[in-house]
Design a protein around this motif. Sequence first.
Motif, PDB file in Angstrom:
ATOM      1  N   GLU A   1      -3.268   9.920   0.194  1.00 42.39           N
ATOM      2  CA  GLU A   1      -2.798  10.992   1.067  1.00 42.39           C
ATOM      3  C   GLU A   1      -1.784  10.409   2.029  1.00 42.39           C
ATOM      4  O   GLU A   1      -1.531   9.202   2.016  1.00 42.39           O
ATOM      5  CB  GLU A   1      -3.983  11.603   1.816  1.00 42.39           C
ATOM      6  CG  GLU A   1      -5.014  12.224   0.888  1.00 42.39           C
ATOM      7  CD  GLU A   1      -6.214  12.804   1.622  1.00 42.39           C
ATOM      8  OE1 GLU A   1      -6.168  12.925   2.857  1.00 42.39           O
ATOM      9  OE2 GLU A   1      -7.195  13.119   0.940  1.00 42.39           O
ATOM     10  N   ASP A   2      -1.205  11.236   2.862  1.00 38.77           N
ATOM     11  CA  ASP A   2      -0.234  10.752   3.848  1.00 38.77           C
ATOM     12  C   ASP A   2      -0.880   9.726   4.758  1.00 38.77           C
ATOM     13  O   ASP A   2      -1.776  10.049   5.538  1.00 38.77           O
ATOM     14  CB  ASP A   2       0.304  11.911   4.692  1.00 38.77           C
ATOM     15  CG  ASP A   2       1.293  12.777   3.922  1.00 38.77           C
ATOM     16  OD1 ASP A   2       1.821  12.284   2.911  1.00 38.77           O
ATOM     17  OD2 ASP A   2       1.521  13.916   4.331  1.00 38.77           O
ATOM     18  N   GLY A   3      -0.470   8.486   4.629  1.00 39.20           N
ATOM     19  CA  GLY A   3      -0.924   7.430   5.530  1.00 39.20           C
ATOM     20  C   GLY A   3      -2.247   6.783   5.198  1.00 39.20           C
ATOM     21  O   GLY A   3      -2.633   5.823   5.849  1.00 39.20           O
ATOM     22  N   THR A   4      -2.976   7.298   4.196  1.00 38.95           N
ATOM     23  CA  THR A   4      -4.262   6.694   3.831  1.00 38.95           C
ATOM     24  C   THR A   4      -4.487   6.741   2.325  1.00 38.95           C
ATOM     25  O   THR A   4      -3.857   7.509   1.603  1.00 38.95           O
ATOM     26  CB  THR A   4      -5.470   7.409   4.504  1.00 38.95           C
ATOM     27  OG1 THR A   4      -5.576   8.738   3.996  1.00 38.95           O
ATOM     28  CG2 THR A   4      -5.368   7.405   6.017  1.00 38.95           C
TER      29      THR A   4
ATOM     30  N   THR B   1      -2.317   3.165   4.798  1.00 36.76           N
ATOM     31  CA  THR B   1      -1.239   2.722   3.920  1.00 36.76           C
ATOM     32  C   THR B   1       0.095   2.648   4.650  1.00 36.76           C
ATOM     33  O   THR B   1       1.081   2.200   4.087  1.00 36.76           O
ATOM     34  CB  THR B   1      -1.082   3.679   2.719  1.00 36.76           C
ATOM     35  OG1 THR B   1      -0.810   4.987   3.201  1.00 36.76           O
ATOM     36  CG2 THR B   1      -2.326   3.669   1.863  1.00 36.76           C
ATOM     37  N   ASP B   2       0.118   3.088   5.892  1.00 38.76           N
ATOM     38  CA  ASP B   2       1.380   3.198   6.610  1.00 38.76           C
ATOM     39  C   ASP B   2       1.526   2.169   7.732  1.00 38.76           C
ATOM     40  O   ASP B   2       2.261   2.375   8.675  1.00 38.76           O
ATOM     41  CB  ASP B   2       1.535   4.600   7.173  1.00 38.76           C
ATOM     42  CG  ASP B   2       0.388   5.005   8.096  1.00 38.76           C
ATOM     43  OD1 ASP B   2      -0.573   4.227   8.256  1.00 38.76           O
ATOM     44  OD2 ASP B   2       0.456   6.118   8.652  1.00 38.76           O
ATOM     45  N   ARG B   3       0.823   1.067   7.650  1.00 37.29           N
ATOM     46  CA  ARG B   3       0.919   0.029   8.693  1.00 37.29           C
ATOM     47  C   ARG B   3       1.674  -1.161   8.169  1.00 37.29           C
ATOM     48  O   ARG B   3       1.587  -1.557   7.060  1.00 37.29           O
ATOM     49  CB  ARG B   3      -0.464  -0.439   9.123  1.00 37.29           C
ATOM     50  CG  ARG B   3      -1.212   0.603   9.853  1.00 37.29           C
ATOM     51  CD  ARG B   3      -2.500   0.021  10.376  1.00 37.29           C
ATOM     52  NE  ARG B   3      -3.311   1.102  10.880  1.00 37.29           N
ATOM     53  CZ  ARG B   3      -4.543   0.971  11.276  1.00 37.29           C
ATOM     54  NH1 ARG B   3      -5.113  -0.187  11.238  1.00 37.29           N
ATOM     55  NH2 ARG B   3      -5.214   1.986  11.731  1.00 37.29           N
TER      56      ARG B   3
ATOM     57  N   LEU C   1       0.796  -1.211   0.000  1.00 36.41           N
ATOM     58  CA  LEU C   1       0.000   0.000   0.000  1.00 36.41           C
ATOM     59  C   LEU C   1       0.832   1.266   0.000  1.00 36.41           C
ATOM     60  O   LEU C   1       0.294   2.353   0.050  1.00 36.41           O
ATOM     61  CB  LEU C   1      -0.969  -0.008   1.191  1.00 36.41           C
ATOM     62  CG  LEU C   1      -2.240  -0.806   0.945  1.00 36.41           C
ATOM     63  CD1 LEU C   1      -1.998  -2.274   0.816  1.00 36.41           C
ATOM     64  CD2 LEU C   1      -3.273  -0.513   1.984  1.00 36.41           C
ATOM     65  N   THR C   2       2.137   1.143  -0.087  1.00 39.25           N
ATOM     66  CA  THR C   2       2.988   2.329  -0.129  1.00 39.25           C
ATOM     67  C   THR C   2       3.201   2.810  -1.560  1.00 39.25           C
ATOM     68  O   THR C   2       3.745   3.880  -1.766  1.00 39.25           O
ATOM     69  CB  THR C   2       4.369   2.043   0.509  1.00 39.25           C
ATOM     70  OG1 THR C   2       5.012   1.007  -0.230  1.00 39.25           O
ATOM     71  CG2 THR C   2       4.215   1.657   1.972  1.00 39.25           C
TER      72      THR C   2
ATOM     73  N   PRO D   1      -7.921  -6.684   7.071  1.00 33.90           N
ATOM     74  CA  PRO D   1      -8.988  -6.061   7.861  1.00 33.90           C
ATOM     75  C   PRO D   1      -8.511  -4.942   8.786  1.00 33.90           C
ATOM     76  O   PRO D   1      -9.244  -3.981   9.024  1.00 33.90           O
ATOM     77  CB  PRO D   1      -9.588  -7.219   8.654  1.00 33.90           C
ATOM     78  CG  PRO D   1      -8.562  -8.299   8.613  1.00 33.90           C
ATOM     79  CD  PRO D   1      -7.769  -8.102   7.368  1.00 33.90           C
ATOM     80  N   SER D   2      -7.294  -5.021   9.283  1.00 33.62           N
ATOM     81  CA  SER D   2      -6.814  -3.997  10.223  1.00 33.62           C
ATOM     82  C   SER D   2      -6.523  -2.666   9.538  1.00 33.62           C
ATOM     83  O   SER D   2      -6.381  -1.644  10.203  1.00 33.62           O
ATOM     84  CB  SER D   2      -5.572  -4.487  10.960  1.00 33.62           C
ATOM     85  OG  SER D   2      -4.489  -4.622  10.058  1.00 33.62           O
ATOM     86  N   ARG D   3      -6.448  -2.660   8.210  1.00 34.17           N
ATOM     87  CA  ARG D   3      -6.160  -1.417   7.487  1.00 34.17           C
ATOM     88  C   ARG D   3      -7.425  -0.608   7.154  1.00 34.17           C
ATOM     89  O   ARG D   3      -7.324   0.556   6.775  1.00 34.17           O
ATOM     90  CB  ARG D   3      -5.415  -1.722   6.199  1.00 34.17           C
ATOM     91  CG  ARG D   3      -4.003  -2.202   6.434  1.00 34.17           C
ATOM     92  CD  ARG D   3      -3.330  -2.418   5.086  1.00 34.17           C
ATOM     93  NE  ARG D   3      -2.031  -3.022   5.219  1.00 34.17           N
ATOM     94  CZ  ARG D   3      -0.894  -2.356   5.077  1.00 34.17           C
ATOM     95  NH1 ARG D   3      -0.906  -1.082   4.804  1.00 34.17           N
ATOM     96  NH2 ARG D   3       0.250  -2.989   5.189  1.00 34.17           N
ATOM     97  N   VAL D   4      -8.590  -1.209   7.262  1.00 41.67           N
ATOM     98  CA  VAL D   4      -9.819  -0.493   6.922  1.00 41.67           C
ATOM     99  C   VAL D   4     -10.162   0.475   8.053  1.00 41.67           C
ATOM    100  O   VAL D   4     -10.397   0.070   9.189  1.00 41.67           O
ATOM    101  CB  VAL D   4     -10.989  -1.470   6.662  1.00 41.67           C
ATOM    102  CG1 VAL D   4     -12.293  -0.701   6.437  1.00 41.67           C
ATOM    103  CG2 VAL D   4     -10.671  -2.349   5.460  1.00 41.67           C
ATOM    104  N   LEU D   5     -10.172   1.771   7.721  1.00 42.94           N
ATOM    105  CA  LEU D   5     -10.434   2.813   8.703  1.00 42.94           C
ATOM    106  C   LEU D   5     -11.864   3.336   8.637  1.00 42.94           C
ATOM    107  O   LEU D   5     -12.411   3.764   9.645  1.00 42.94           O
ATOM    108  CB  LEU D   5      -9.465   3.986   8.497  1.00 42.94           C
ATOM    109  CG  LEU D   5      -7.972   3.645   8.533  1.00 42.94           C
ATOM    110  CD1 LEU D   5      -7.146   4.888   8.209  1.00 42.94           C
ATOM    111  CD2 LEU D   5      -7.595   3.071   9.895  1.00 42.94           C
ATOM    112  N   ASP D   6     -12.460   3.328   7.452  1.00 47.94           N
ATOM    113  CA  ASP D   6     -13.810   3.880   7.274  1.00 47.94           C
ATOM    114  C   ASP D   6     -14.414   3.259   6.026  1.00 47.94           C
ATOM    115  O   ASP D   6     -13.692   2.945   5.069  1.00 47.94           O
ATOM    116  CB  ASP D   6     -13.733   5.402   7.113  1.00 47.94           C
ATOM    117  CG  ASP D   6     -15.114   6.052   7.071  1.00 47.94           C
ATOM    118  OD1 ASP D   6     -15.903   5.840   8.010  1.00 47.94           O
ATOM    119  OD2 ASP D   6     -15.405   6.765   6.084  1.00 47.94           O
TER     120      ASP D   6
END
Length: 144
Positions: free
Chosen positions: A115-118, A142-144, A11-12, A81-86
């Motif tokens: 964007e930065d991190g998402t 995207t930053d995990r 995701l980077t 699943p842990s990357r889904v924020l919204d």
Amino acid sequence: MSAIEQDGADLTRLEVGLVVAEREIQLSRDSLVRYAGASGDFNAIHYRDDVAAAVGLPGVLAHGMLTMGAAVQPVIDWAGPSRVLDYQVRFTRPVVVDPESGAALHVVATVGTVEDGTARIDLKVTFAEQTVLGKAQVVVATDR
């Protein structure tokens, strides 16, 4: 441009317009029964043709939340699943589930913004070549 063949999501290196997932999801009347049991939504329009017809519907409808949940699954499988924020959608059309053939949802997930991190992943969700979820968007880390 496509990232569907990726082994493990990187995701980077996302770019706007990149297709990250695409899938056809088959719903059956059995799917509706199982979802009703899991959700507690036993509204008869989701399993009885006569009730659906009596209220003016074209047939038995898939639960909106079932459709929403099925549509996001390709993104969850891709990103984790842990990357889904919204996740948000607008319901635009019902999904009529035929007693014999069921209903096939087609989902295409494309990077809408980075964007930065998402990243925002835009979902195009269609049934019978018509959009059934509008403004369907998943924000992933995207930053995990």
